[in-house]
Design an enzyme around this catalytic site. Structure first.
Site, PDB file in Angstrom:
ATOM      1  CG  ASN A  48      39.123  44.259  25.985  1.00  0.00           C
ATOM      2  OD1 ASN A  48      38.578  44.589  25.066  1.00  0.00           O
ATOM      3  ND2 ASN A  48      38.583  43.297  26.558  1.00  0.00           N
ATOM      4  CG  ASP A  88      36.803  45.630  30.576  1.00  0.00           C
ATOM      5  OD1 ASP A  88      37.169  45.041  29.348  1.00  0.00           O
ATOM      6  OD2 ASP A  88      35.995  46.584  30.711  1.00  0.00           O
TER       7      ASP A  88
HETATM    8  N1  APR Z   1      38.016  47.328  41.652  1.00  0.00           N
HETATM    9  C1  APR Z   1      39.379  47.787  41.695  1.00  0.00           C
HETATM   10  N2  APR Z   1      40.216  46.926  41.015  1.00  0.00           N
HETATM   11  C2  APR Z   1      39.718  45.667  40.789  1.00  0.00           C
HETATM   12  C3  APR Z   1      38.623  45.124  40.622  1.00  0.00           C
HETATM   13  C4  APR Z   1      37.623  46.083  41.300  1.00  0.00           C
HETATM   14  N3  APR Z   1      36.341  45.821  41.201  1.00  0.00           N
HETATM   15  N4  APR Z   1      38.573  44.126  39.928  1.00  0.00           N
HETATM   16  C5  APR Z   1      39.993  43.689  39.700  1.00  0.00           C
HETATM   17  N5  APR Z   1      40.778  44.622  40.097  1.00  0.00           N
HETATM   18  C6  APR Z   1      42.195  44.696  39.852  1.00  0.00           C
HETATM   19  C7  APR Z   1      42.835  43.620  40.010  1.00  0.00           C
HETATM   20  O1  APR Z   1      43.069  42.986  41.090  1.00  0.00           O
HETATM   21  C8  APR Z   1      44.100  44.187  39.353  1.00  0.00           C
HETATM   22  O2  APR Z   1      45.158  44.760  40.477  1.00  0.00           O
HETATM   23  O3  APR Z   1      42.480  45.511  38.545  1.00  0.00           O
HETATM   24  C9  APR Z   1      43.696  45.333  38.606  1.00  0.00           C
HETATM   25  C10 APR Z   1      43.928  44.981  36.901  1.00  0.00           C
HETATM   26  O4  APR Z   1      43.483  43.599  36.627  1.00  0.00           O
HETATM   27  P1  APR Z   1      42.609  43.291  35.513  1.00  0.00           P
HETATM   28  O5  APR Z   1      41.433  43.727  35.741  1.00  0.00           O
HETATM   29  O6  APR Z   1      42.894  41.776  35.100  1.00  0.00           O
HETATM   30  O7  APR Z   1      43.257  44.311  34.416  1.00  0.00           O
HETATM   31  P2  APR Z   1      44.519  44.224  33.321  1.00  0.00           P
HETATM   32  O8  APR Z   1      45.584  43.437  33.983  1.00  0.00           O
HETATM   33  O9  APR Z   1      44.741  45.673  32.862  1.00  0.00           O
HETATM   34  O10 APR Z   1      43.892  43.076  31.968  1.00  0.00           O
HETATM   35  C11 APR Z   1      43.072  43.806  31.368  1.00  0.00           C
HETATM   36  O11 APR Z   1      41.583  41.905  31.421  1.00  0.00           O
HETATM   37  O12 APR Z   1      39.677  42.009  32.192  1.00  0.00           O
HETATM   38  C12 APR Z   1      40.156  41.881  31.131  1.00  0.00           C
HETATM   39  O13 APR Z   1      38.795  43.023  29.484  1.00  0.00           O
HETATM   40  C13 APR Z   1      40.019  43.130  30.488  1.00  0.00           C
HETATM   41  O14 APR Z   1      41.467  42.179  28.426  1.00  0.00           O
HETATM   42  C14 APR Z   1      41.361  43.147  29.448  1.00  0.00           C
HETATM   43  C15 APR Z   1      42.323  42.818  30.480  1.00  0.00           C
END
Ligand code: APR
Length: 174
Positions: free
Chosen positions: A25, A35
């Protein structure tokens, strides 16, 4: 044209590759989802380094060390929060892949590496609610059209549905 594109179902924090990409983010100070996992596994020094970067704008990318992770570097990029598709979300997501690939190539050149591998999560398709199939097409098209032929790309799917979508989009049948 990038060198090789593969798809994996799994946890991006476990990969022993040159670079993993974080779906961050704007604060770069961690969160949930991938993240949260990356910050947890990398350890507290990652947040200390990120604190000095002054945040990251949507679509932009910044590179840090990886600390306790197996990979060498982390590229943090901030995807769009999907609203309705009429707020430039697609271009911002495209920019995430463009800018991450550019930083990866810069890293390769600066370190005189013949070839590197970068792993992307499905940026913006979790908390930021970008429609999965559309995000997958943007990811594959953008990466495939990049001119960095010494970079191998792994798309890491954490959820079965994403994995199926990527394999279908890449015509992987085995
Ligand atoms: N490895 C690979 N992919 C992952 C993992 C992991 N360990 N954990 C989650 N994911 C996947 C999720 O299933 C999804 O398909 O990463 C993809 C992106 O999801 P998010 O992590 O929620 O990211 P995003 O949709 O870009 O939102 C970002 O969420 O976590 C917060 O700080 C971050 O504010 C930011 C927002």
């Amino acid at each position: 044209m990038v060198n090789k594109i593969t798809v994996l179902l799994g946890d991006i924090t476990t990969l022993d590759v040159d670079i993993i990409v974080n779906a961050a983010n704007n604060s770069l100070l961690g969160g949930g989802g991938v993240d949260g996992a990356i910050h947890y596994m990398a350890g507290p020094e990652l947040k200390e380094e990120c604190r000095k970067l002054g945040g990251c704008k949507d679509g932009e990318a910044k590179i840090t060390n990886a600390y306790n992770l197996k990979c060498k570097k982390i590229i943090h990029t901030v995807g769009p929060i999907y609203k309705d598709g009429k707020h430039d979300e697609e271009q911002v997501l495209r920019n995430c892949y463009i800018n991450s690939m550019a930083l990866a190539e810069q890293y390769r050149l600066e370190n005189n590496l013949d070839e590197i591998t970068i792993a992307f999560p499905c940026i913006s398709t979790g908390a930021f609610r970008f429609p999965k199939a559309r995000a997958c097409k943007i990811a594959i098209d953008t990466v495939s059209n990049s001119s960095y032929d010494k970079i191998n790309v792994i798309f890491v799917c954490y959820e079965e549905l994403d994995y199926t979508i990527y394999r279908e989009m890449l015509n992987i049948n085995n």
